[in-house]
Design a protein around this motif. Structure first.
Motif, PDB file in Angstrom:
ATOM      1  N   GLU A 113      67.304  26.179  13.523  1.00  0.00           N
ATOM      2  CA  GLU A 113      66.786  26.840  14.172  1.00  0.00           C
ATOM      3  C   GLU A 113      67.584  27.217  15.431  1.00  0.00           C
ATOM      4  OE1 GLU A 113      65.957  22.759  15.989  1.00  0.00           O
ATOM      5  OE2 GLU A 113      66.436  23.667  13.962  1.00  0.00           O
ATOM      6  N   ARG A 115      67.488  27.359  19.218  1.00  0.00           N
ATOM      7  CA  ARG A 115      66.816  26.676  20.438  1.00  0.00           C
ATOM      8  C   ARG A 115      67.008  27.372  21.607  1.00  0.00           C
ATOM      9  NH1 ARG A 115      65.540  21.005  18.484  1.00  0.00           N
ATOM     10  NH2 ARG A 115      65.266  20.762  20.877  1.00  0.00           N
ATOM     11  N   PRO A 138      68.237  33.137  21.893  1.00  0.00           N
ATOM     12  CA  PRO A 138      67.061  32.451  21.080  1.00  0.00           C
ATOM     13  C   PRO A 138      65.862  33.063  21.768  1.00  0.00           C
ATOM     14  CG  PRO A 138      68.555  30.983  22.490  1.00  0.00           C
ATOM     15  CD  PRO A 138      69.067  32.343  22.910  1.00  0.00           C
ATOM     16  N   ARG A 139      65.035  33.469  20.593  1.00  0.00           N
ATOM     17  CA  ARG A 139      63.750  34.098  20.900  1.00  0.00           C
ATOM     18  C   ARG A 139      62.801  33.320  22.058  1.00  0.00           C
ATOM     19  NH1 ARG A 139      61.826  35.396  15.935  1.00  0.00           N
ATOM     20  NH2 ARG A 139      62.657  37.561  16.234  1.00  0.00           N
ATOM     21  N   ALA A 140      62.946  32.039  22.035  1.00  0.00           N
ATOM     22  CA  ALA A 140      62.413  31.162  23.308  1.00  0.00           C
ATOM     23  C   ALA A 140      62.791  31.484  24.581  1.00  0.00           C
ATOM     24  CB  ALA A 140      62.513  29.823  22.942  1.00  0.00           C
ATOM     25  N   GLY A 156      65.961  38.714  20.353  1.00  0.00           N
ATOM     26  CA  GLY A 156      65.630  37.368  20.110  1.00  0.00           C
ATOM     27  C   GLY A 156      65.488  36.814  18.824  1.00  0.00           C
ATOM     28  N   SER A 158      65.164  33.261  16.023  1.00  0.00           N
ATOM     29  CA  SER A 158      64.645  31.980  15.957  1.00  0.00           C
ATOM     30  C   SER A 158      65.379  31.197  14.855  1.00  0.00           C
ATOM     31  CB  SER A 158      63.116  32.043  15.291  1.00  0.00           C
ATOM     32  OG  SER A 158      62.560  32.711  16.405  1.00  0.00           O
ATOM     33  N   THR A 159      66.033  31.653  13.924  1.00  0.00           N
ATOM     34  CA  THR A 159      66.877  30.876  12.790  1.00  0.00           C
ATOM     35  C   THR A 159      68.036  31.495  12.626  1.00  0.00           C
ATOM     36  OG1 THR A 159      65.927  32.051  10.811  1.00  0.00           O
ATOM     37  CG2 THR A 159      64.675  30.278  11.818  1.00  0.00           C
ATOM     38  N   GLU A 162      67.917  34.484  10.030  1.00  0.00           N
ATOM     39  CA  GLU A 162      67.532  35.748  10.828  1.00  0.00           C
ATOM     40  C   GLU A 162      68.602  36.335  11.526  1.00  0.00           C
ATOM     41  OE1 GLU A 162      64.325  37.157  14.147  1.00  0.00           O
ATOM     42  OE2 GLU A 162      64.505  35.135  13.642  1.00  0.00           O
TER      43      GLU A 162
END
Length: 169
Positions: A113, A115, A138-140, A156, A158-159, A162
């Motif tokens: 992932e 982060r 990071p999408r976050a 963004g 997440s993995t 991706e």
């Protein structure tokens, strides 16, 4: 530069952002135990990222010497460089070029992932100021930069899966 194994990352020291080129070289090893060389960052982190690339993306790096260098003799040990390191190793191994107009940052967890990291606004601002067109992050962290005035596209993720599906030319 437009070469396989080269990725630019946005690092932060204190509150000061700066960009650094991460270079990786994967080459078939003639040794029983392949060599792992690291200049400018933590060798243990490189070993961990190699293991994650093997496990999550199926890269066969067990017979590869892997060398990593942060250009210019700069030393950076923050986890936010993980994604650039992983992408540089992947790029070198597959001999595929990562978009030279893209800056990359994010911590990579053991499950693959991506982060969130501290200070994404400063990283994006610095990349845009230096003319980069895309920022892979990071999408976050995307909500923190979404309202910023900027001339850079935000992507963004997440993995790791991706990332490689979307980012390798």
């Amino acid at each position: 530069s437009e070469l396989a194994g080269s990725v630019v990352t946005a690092a932060v020291e204190g509150t000061r952002p700066f960009l650094v080129e991460v270079q990786a070289l994967c080459a078939h090893s003639s040794f029983v135990s392949p060599k792992r060389g690291c200049s400018g960052t933590d060798a243990g982190r490189l070993a961990m990222l190699i293991a994650i690339l093997e496990k999550k993306l199926g890269l066969m790096l067990a017979d590869q010497d892997v060398y990593l260098n942060l250009a210019g003799g700069i030393r950076v040990v923050e986890p936010a460089t993980d994604l650039a390191i992983a992408l540089a190793v992947f790029s070198s191994f597959r001999n595929s070029v990562v978009d030279p107009g893209m800056v990359v940052f994010g911590e990579v967890g053991l499950t693959g992932e991506i982060r969130g990291v501290s200070n994404p606004e400063a990283r994006v601002k610095e990349a845009a100021k230096l003319g980069f067109r895309t920022c892979l992050m990071p999408r976050a962290n995307v909500p923190r930069v979404a309202s910023m005035e900027r001339d850079i596209m935000i992507c963004g993720v997440s993995t790791l899966e991706e990332v490689v599906d979307r980012m390798i030319a």
